[in-house]
Each structure stands twice: as structure tokens, then as C-alpha cells.
Design an enzyme around this catalytic site. Structure first.
Site, PDB file in Angstrom:
ATOM      1  CD  GLU A 473      26.603  37.129  45.415  1.00 11.87           C
ATOM      2  OE1 GLU A 473      26.473  38.266  44.976  1.00 11.87           O
ATOM      3  OE2 GLU A 473      27.465  36.331  44.986  1.00 11.87           O
ATOM      4  CD  GLU A 739      31.597  42.698  45.618  1.00  8.48           C
ATOM      5  OE1 GLU A 739      30.632  43.463  45.818  1.00  8.48           O
ATOM      6  OE2 GLU A 739      31.482  41.591  45.053  1.00  8.48           O
TER       7      GLU A 739
END
Ligand code: BGC
Length: 864
Positions: A473, A739
């Protein structure tokens, strides 16, 4: 220097001595160095010349004369028109409050790059890809040329579709990685400029470049996507040599260049680098190297719409090295090295092996229970480097065209002897963002949190503010950037970094004004993409420029972004119904609990950005716009109340985030604030002083509670140890922000591997509160850039001391407090040329000038 004051830290466009600028009206800044209390600048003078000698003698480019005023930031060039390659030497003197002049500052420099298309003689060259289906060996490109004696200046201007590293006469050019950086290459490519005067020589010379896929052609975005911008990499370089007699010789990329592949068999950001040392030709960039077996380079058409522009920020560089803390061998022949810190970069290895032996280096953020690497969360990113030895003694190697996010390094392969900890070194890289902030306090867990926040920022400020540095990502997610930017501005000097990224954002904006989810936008699908224009994500287009203005006083940032900010607001208005904004959005992303309606979030952000637009317009002197946006903000606010707030002050969703938005963005009428706050606090209490917020709500928690007079609750949340909380991840071993609040727990192991990064800075947004409220350093929005400082420490949480420091553009601001016996002592430093308001518990606000201020007040133990 015989005066006790002078100008230091001279900057041009936020940078020190930049090379290759294309800003025709560059801005100058400096700091006043003066330890006298109340120090203030009363006037300034800038002189600029085309040679160092003329600066002393008669400045031929600009002499501002003595200009009355205390301005020391962003003074716009008013000298002669700047042309391509113009070299400028400049310096400053300042006058103090008594009208005495300082000595001249030391001399600073800047230099213009190639400003016009006609300056370029170079052609795009490369090596044709074979299939373009997967990563191919990195092309090497080279040519030789002969120069005469009497060289006074040599500059290399270069860019690539891909990333490059240049070598001149056997030596690497510069110390930057991944040049020319990441932009939307179909719109804009950055030209790196290098001073190579010391690297060229009379007689034969050789210039070479190595190319790799980078963001242009490599794997980027999930789902095994690659070649987002193109399949074929290419390079554009122009070396310009100037002789003492004024002649200029240009050595440019073109048909004379030759190409071959070499030892770099693969280089990809996600997947890693494979290097066969047997294929290395140490002399490839020396003039005497025989390139007869190399093929002619292929010429490529220039990109049709790409504008070549100067980098606005400093590049990625090597920043630090980490030594191995512990070494284990969880399986036979599998050696795992723990660097003790989740970091971004790569490992440098040292081996002794035989020619052809292969050493495999894998990277991971976490370990499985059996001590082996946990790599599932990297998704498709292979994060594996391979080194094939050439044999014959000790070999030291590190990759150059990849990076990984990791704490653990695994070595396997033909290791003839057991490696030792000294055989692996962690090389930390990131964009050059100089440290500016320090925060410390008496609680070691809070200090670990601060460290985790800073490492999260360092690992993810790599060319663009990314969401994560490890999995497939690593994109410039707008929402993440927006929630964290204020914290970022405390920790590091990110003025130039965001100057660049805000251009990326504007470049990525849709024609109708919507901002994308990521910038540069590699997720763009066919228009119309229903996913664009997400609340709290797209709003980065307004919030980021505004925050940079606030923290650095950079008005030009607002001027340059204004059009794109206004287009976003217009899109918002157009796509909302009765000013309530629906639209697809990510909601309170990853909130562990609570259901905050998405249209509520979108409408709250609409009101917030309308308000900021009004302030932006006012800061730029656009009075009509200022009125118009202020009125829009009021109307959206009314729509918010109409749609989402009951007469009793209950906000729809009844979640912490719903109340935080309503209170934090000032959306409620006065009478409804107290009931809303009461519901928010009751919810927090009911959960045992735990949060339920995600990316949208979390950054608001502590600041909103503090602004509403409940700093006690903010401290309780900060010091909470159970899930979900900041300390929870630390107790599970975090050395960066995660996260999810529970990306891993000792009890339950790893969270959903589909989206589980251990280096994701969004929840680190609490950092701004640590600086502004715990340490007490804040700014006055009416005087941006910390021209007027607010010092307002709010001790609590049982802390016995805290201290914050911020190297602002005016100088060092510091506030340190300590509770001893029954006394609170506060030591404050206010830099020259600024003023401050000091607000201490139980005392009237006091206005102070530059200097050191010490306060001692009686302290009663607080309830919190
Ligand atoms: C990213 C985030 C981002 C989010 C948007 C994720 O994949 O990692 O940090 O903001 O998508 O929903």
C-alpha cells in the site's frame, strides 16, 4: 560579530541553500539570534549578488535597503529577474529595538535551475523492457566525454520515469535516494539538481545512471498492480560545465549513451531488491571502462503533458543506523535479528561466503509465537532482498532502490558461519524533515508514546505522507495526513514537505473539484468515481494548507492552494442536499465501537472547512470570499443542527465521535454545548474511561475535552491501560503507532491480517495535545507561525513534570514545569522577535516578550 544579535538560519523557500529552484519569486527567512530580554527586530536589509565577491562589494541582484518592520519570514524577492542557472549569494542584517544594526549574517546561497523548455537539450533514454510484465533487471546507462581545464562550475540536472542514481567518474552523485521522488508523473516530474563541480575533471570523464521502477513502473497499490504510470522506465539528464572564460558545455542524454544490465536483477519497493555481486563491474562509471559490449540506449518520446519542475522539498536520505539488540535462531539456519525498533529503510549485511552463494534477507514488523517472522500483514509485498555473493572475503551490501517497514531482519541461505549481531545494521531512511520538537514528562509510558509517534512519522514521511510503510500500500492517504499534520508540525519541520505534497493534492484533484482518497492518486478509476470526495479525507485539501500556514506563517501556501481549496468547497456545496453532505465516505474509520452516521461526519467537516476557507480568504485579504464562506459555514452549521441534533442537545449516533465533532468544530449553539459535553463524558465514564473512536474522532478527544474544561477526562484517557487506549498497544510491545488499537495482543494474538499495519500514525494525533496542553506550547491563530505564542501548560494525570520544546521559525520556544512539594515551577523561553501570553493555573494571563521567564506558584494536589 560584534553586536550581540544577528540573523541566523537563513532559508530560501524553507530550504537551506537550495539548488535548481524554479520559483521566480523566492522567499527568504531567518531567525534573530539575541539573548537579551525583549529582543525584537525593528528593521531588516537583504542584499543579493551574482558572485560572492560582489556581495561584499556591490550587490548586483538586490539591495532591499533598510526596511522598517519585524518581518523575518517569507520576504519575497524584489531583485532583478531571476533567469535559468542564476546563482545568488545573499545575506541579511537586522536592526534591534533600539535601532542598532547587526553585523551581516553569514552568506547563504540559492541557485535557479533550468526554467525554460528551450534550456533542455537532453533526450529521454533507457533500455527497452523485455516483456514489461514483471520487474526486470535495472538498466545501467553511461557515456564518456572529454573536458578541458579551467572548469569553474558543473551542475547535473536529472529526472526519470522511475527512480535513478547517478555516478560520475566512479563516484555516486549526491546522497539522495529514490530521486526524482514521487509525483503524478503524467502531470509533473521533479528535476533534481546536483553540484558536481568536484566530480568532473579535465580530460576523459564518464557519466552514468542506474534506473529502477520505483513508483513509476513498480508494484504500487494492492492487488498486484504495477506500472501505474507506465511500463517503460527512462532517464533524462543534462550535465552542464562552465569554464572560467564563460563557455558552457552541455553533456546530455541522447543517442551516444550505451546501456547494459548489471548486478541489480530486481528492484521494487514492495518486493525488495536482488543483487548478484558477481555481475558488478566496479569501474562501469569510469572513463576507461570498455562498454563495447553494451548496447546503444533507446530514445523515448518525452511525456506529452508532464511539466518539469523543481523539487519543493528535500529528498529522502539516510538518517540513522540501528544496531541489533538480540539475535535468535528459531529454526535451524534461520537467523532473526531484532533491531528493537520498528523502522523504515533496509538492512546492511556483512557476510563471508563463496561466489554464487545466496543470502536471503526478509523483513517483518512482528514475530510469530515460535520466533519466526510474521509477514501475513504485508499482504502481497514480498519484502525480501537477495544478495548473491561474489566470494573472496568479507562482503558488505545494502539495497538502494527499495525500502521496507520492519523491526526484525531474517537471514537465511548459504551462510557458512553463524552470523553475529554486528553482521546486520538497520539503515533508517526518510524524507529530510529536520527535528524541531521535544516532549518529555515524568511518565515513562507517555514518553514511549511520544517515541512511537515520532517513529511513526519518520517511517511514513517518505516523499509523501503515507499510511504505512510495509504492506502493498504505502500511499499518500489524505485522511491520515490531515489528522496527523498538526502533530507532525511539532515534531519535525515539515513546511517544505507539505509544500510539495499540497501540490500533489492539487494535481490529483478531479475536474469537478473533488479530492481523491490518495495523492498522488494511483487509485483513480474511470470517472465518475463514486468513492472520491470523502469527508475527512478529501478535506485534507483545505486542512493541510491551513495548518502549514498556522504553524509556519506561510501565506503563499494559502495563495497557491486557494483555487484548489475553493474548487473543493464548490464541489461540496454542489453535491450536498440542503447543505447536508451525504456522499460515500469511510466514516469514523476503524472505530472500535460507536456508530457515527457518515452524513453527520461529512456535514460536520463541510462546516469546518467552510469556516477555515473563510479564515483563509480573510488571511489573504479576500474580503468578499471571507464573508461568503463564513456565511456558508453558518448555514451548514444550521443544517447540521437541524438534521442531527435534537432540541435536548443529543447528537445523532450518540457516539463519542458525534459529540466530538459537534463540540470540536463549534457546531452547537451555546445552550446545547453543556448537555452534549455531559453525554460525551458520560459515555467515556460508562466505558470505564475508555474511548470508542476511530481515525476521525480520536484526534479530537483530548483537545475537545480540554477546551471544554475536562482536561481531567483527557488525562484519564491518555493514561488508560486497557483496550482501547494508547497505552494498550505499548503494553503489547509497540514501538510505533499501530493501525488498530489492538493490532496485536498478548492474549489474542494478531488482528485481521487483511489490514493490520504496525506503523500507521493516525492515532499518534494525540501528539499535538502532549505539546499544546501537557507541555503547554500553542500558537495564536491570529499571529501564525508562533509570532505570538500561547504558553498554557495544564498539569494533570499525576505527572510531576513535563517539558516541551519547539524550534519555531522564530527560534526555540520552551516550556518546562515541575511540581515539587506544594509548588509548581514553570520555566518558559520565548524566542526573539515574538511575544507570548502565559496562562498558568489560577493566575491571570500575562503578556510577555522574548526571554526566559520563571514562575513559581503554590500547587494544590489536583483531583486528576
Ligand atoms: C489505509 C488507511 C486509509 C484507509 C481509508 C486504508 O487502507 O491504510 O490508513 O485512511 O484505507 O479507508
Amino acid at each position: 560579530m560584534n553586536t550581540p544579535f544577528y540573523a541566523i538560519d537563513l532559508r530560501c523557500e524553507h530550504l537551506c541553500d537550495p539548488l535548481g529552484l524554479d520559483e521566480r519569486l523566492p522567499r527568504f527567512s531567518w531567525r534573530m539570534e539575541d539573548s537579551r530580554p525583549g529582543a525584537r527586530q525593528s528593521a531588516w536589509q537583504v542584499v543579493a549578488a551574482s558572485t560572492a565577491a560582489r556581495l561584499d562589494d556591490k550587490p548586483d541582484l538586490w539591495d532591499s535597503g533598510r526596511v522598517a518592520g519585524d518581518q523575518s519570514l517569507d520576504i519575497v524577492w524584489k531583485g532583478r529577474r531571476l533567469i535559468s542557472r542564476q546563482q545568488v549569494w545573499w545575506r541579511v542584517r537586522i536592526w534591534d529595538a533600539d535601532g542598532e544594526a547587526s553585523a551581516w549574517s553569514t552568506t547563504a546561497r540559492f541557485e535557479m535551475g533550468l526554467l525554460q523548455p528551450k534550456d533542455w537539450q537532453a533526450q529521454w533514454i533507457g533500455r527497452s523492457v523485455v516483456t514489461g510484465k514483471d520487474t526486470e533487471p535495472s538498466p545501467f546507462l553511461r557515456r564518456t566525454f572529454t573536458l578541458e581545464g579551467g572548469i569553474v562550475r558543473a551542475r547535473l540536472y536529472a529526472t526519470a520515469r522511475g527512480i535513478f542514481e547517478c555516478h560520475l567518474n566512479g563516484r555516486r552523485v549526491g546522497d539522495a535516494f529514490f530521486t526524482p521522488g514521487w509525483t503524478d508523473y503524467s502531470t509533473r516530474a521533479q528535476v533534481a539538481a546536483f553540484d558536481v563541480t568536484d566530480q568532473v575533471q579535465a580530460g576523459p570523464n564518464a557519466l552514468g545512471a542506474i534506473l529502477a521502477d520505483g513508483w513509476y513502473a513498480g508494484y504500487l497499490a494492492w492487488g498486484n498492480t504495477r506500472s501505474c504510470y507506465g511500463v517503460q522506465t527512462s532517464f533524462l539528464g543534462q550535465l552542464e560545465i562552465e569554464y572560467a572564460d564563460g563557455r558552457r558545455v552541455i553533456v546530455a542524454t541522447g543517442p551516444e549513451w550505451r546501456t547494459a544490465t548489471g548486478p541489480i536483477l530486481k528492484a521494487d519497493f514492495y518486493n525488495g531488491e536482488t543483487y548478484d555481486a558477481r555481475l558488478a563491474q566496479a569501474t562501469w562509471a569510469l572513463p576507461a571502462f570498455d562498454d563495447a559490449s553494451w548496447a546503444p540506449a533507446t530514445l523515448f518520446d518525452p511525456p506529452a503533458k508532464t511539466r518539469l519542475s523543481a523539487p519543493r522539498t528535500a529528498p529522502v536520505r539516510r538518517q540513522q543506523e540501528l544496531a541489533v539488540q538480540t539475535q535468535t535462531e528459531p529454526q535451524f539456519g534461520v537467523h532473526v535479528f531484532d533491531l528493537g525498533q520498528n523502522m523504515v529503510g533496509w538492512a546492511r549485511i556483512r557476510v563471508r561466503a563463496q561466489a554464487g552463494d545466496t543470502i536471503t534477507i526478509r523483513y517483518a514488523e512482528m514475530l510469530n509465537d515460535d520466533g519466526t517472522l510474521y509477514t501475513t500483514n504485508l499482504r502481497s509485498a514480498k519484502a525480501t532482498d537477495c544478495y548473491i555473493c561474489c566470494g573472496g572475503g568479507e562482503e558488505i551490501w545494502e539495497p538502494r532502490f527499495t525500502f521496507h517497514g520492519f523491526r526484525y531482519v531474517e537471514l537465511t541461505g548459504n551462510l557458512h558461519e553463524k552470523p553475529s549481531p554486528a553482521d546486520v545494521t538497520g539503515v533508517v531512511i526518510h524524507s529530510e524533515i529536520p527535528p524541531t520538537g521535544v516532549f518529555e514528562c515524568s511518565d515513562s509510558m507517555v514518553n514511549q508514546l511520544q517515541s512511537n509517534i515520532v517513529w511513526g512519522q519518520r517511517g511514513n514521511y517518505l516523499e509523501v505522507p503515507t499510511d504505512c510503510p510495509q504492506r502493498d500500500e504505502r500511499l499518500g492517504w489524505t485522511g491520515d495526513a490531515q489528522v496527523f499534520i498538526r502533530t507532525a508540525c511539532f515534531n519535525r519541520d515539515v513546511a517544505a514537505f507539505f509544500t510539495k505534497w499540497c501540490i500533489d493534492l492539487a494535481d490529483a484533484q478531479y475536474a469537478d473539484g473533488a479530492f481523491p482518497h490518495v495523492a498522488p492518486d494511483v487509485l483513480r478509476k474511470e470517472q465518475p468515481d463514486p468513492g472520491r470526495g470523502c469527508a475527512a479525507w478529501g478535506d485534507a485539501g483545505v486542512i493541510c494548507p491551513w495548518t502549514i500556514y498556522l504553524c509556519y506563517g506561510d501565506t503563499r501556501m494559502l495563495e497557491r492552494q486557494y483555487e484548489s481549496m475553493a474548487a473543493w468547497m464548490a464541489w461540496r456545496e454542489k453535491t450536498s442536499k440542503d447543505l447536508v453532505h451525504g456522499g460515500a465516505c469511510f466514516g469514523d474509520w476503524l472505530a472500535p465501537d460507536g456508530n457515527t452516521p457518515r452524513d453527520l461526519i461529512a456535514t460536520a467537516y463541510f462546516a469546518r472547512t467552510a469556516e477555515l476557507m473563510g479564515k483563509t480568504a480573510a488571511a489573504l485579504g479576500r474580503r468578499d470570499d471571507a464573508r461568503r464562506y463564513a456565511a456558508l459555514a453558518r448555514r451548514v452549521c444550521a443544517a447540521f443542527n437541524r438534521t442531527f441534533v435534537t432540541p435536548a442537545g443529543r447528537v445523532m449516533g450518540d457516539s463519542q465521535t458525534a459529540y466530538l465533532l459537534a463540540l470540536g468544530f463549534n457546531l452547537l449553539p451555546a445552550a446545547k454545548r453543556a448537555p452534549a459535553l455531559a453525554r460525551l463524558v458520560a459515555d467515556i465514564e460508562r466505558r470505564g474511561f475508555k474511548l470508542s473512536t476511530g481515525f476521525v474522532g480520536t484526534p479530537l478527544l483530548a483537545p475537545v475535552l480540554t477546551a471544554c474544561g475536562r482536561v481531567d477526562v483527557a488525562y484519564k484517557l491518555l493514561l488508560q491501560r486497557e483496550y482501547p487506549s494508547w497505552f494498550y498497544s505499548i503494553l503489547q510491545g509497540a514501538t510505533t503507532m499501530w493501525e488498530r488499537w489492538n493490532s496485536y495482543s498478548k492474549e489474542k494474538g494478531f488482528g485481521d491480517a487483511g489490514m493490520n499495519s504496525f506503523n500507521h500514525y493516525a492515532y499518534g494525533a494525540i501528539g499535538e495535545w502532549l505539546y499544546a496542553t501537557v507541555a503547554g506550547i500553542d500558537l495564536d491563530p491570529a499571529k501564525p507561525g508562533y509570532k505570538h505564542i500561547i504558553i498554557r501548560p495544564q498539569p494533570g494525570g499525576g505527572l510531576t513534570w513535563a517539558r516541551g520544546e519547539l524550534l519555531s521559525r522564530y527560534g526555540r520556544i520552551a516550556c518546562a514545569w515541575r511540581i515539587e512539594e506544594r509548588q509548581l515551577q514553570v520555566d518558559v523561553i520565548i524566542p526573539p522577535n515574538t511575544t507570548a501570553t502565559v496562562m498558568l493555573p489560577g493566575r491571570k494571563p500575562e503578556r510577555v516578550a522574548a526571554g526566559t521567564h520563571v514562575y513559581k506558584l503554590p500547587w494544590r494536589k489536583q483531583a486528576y
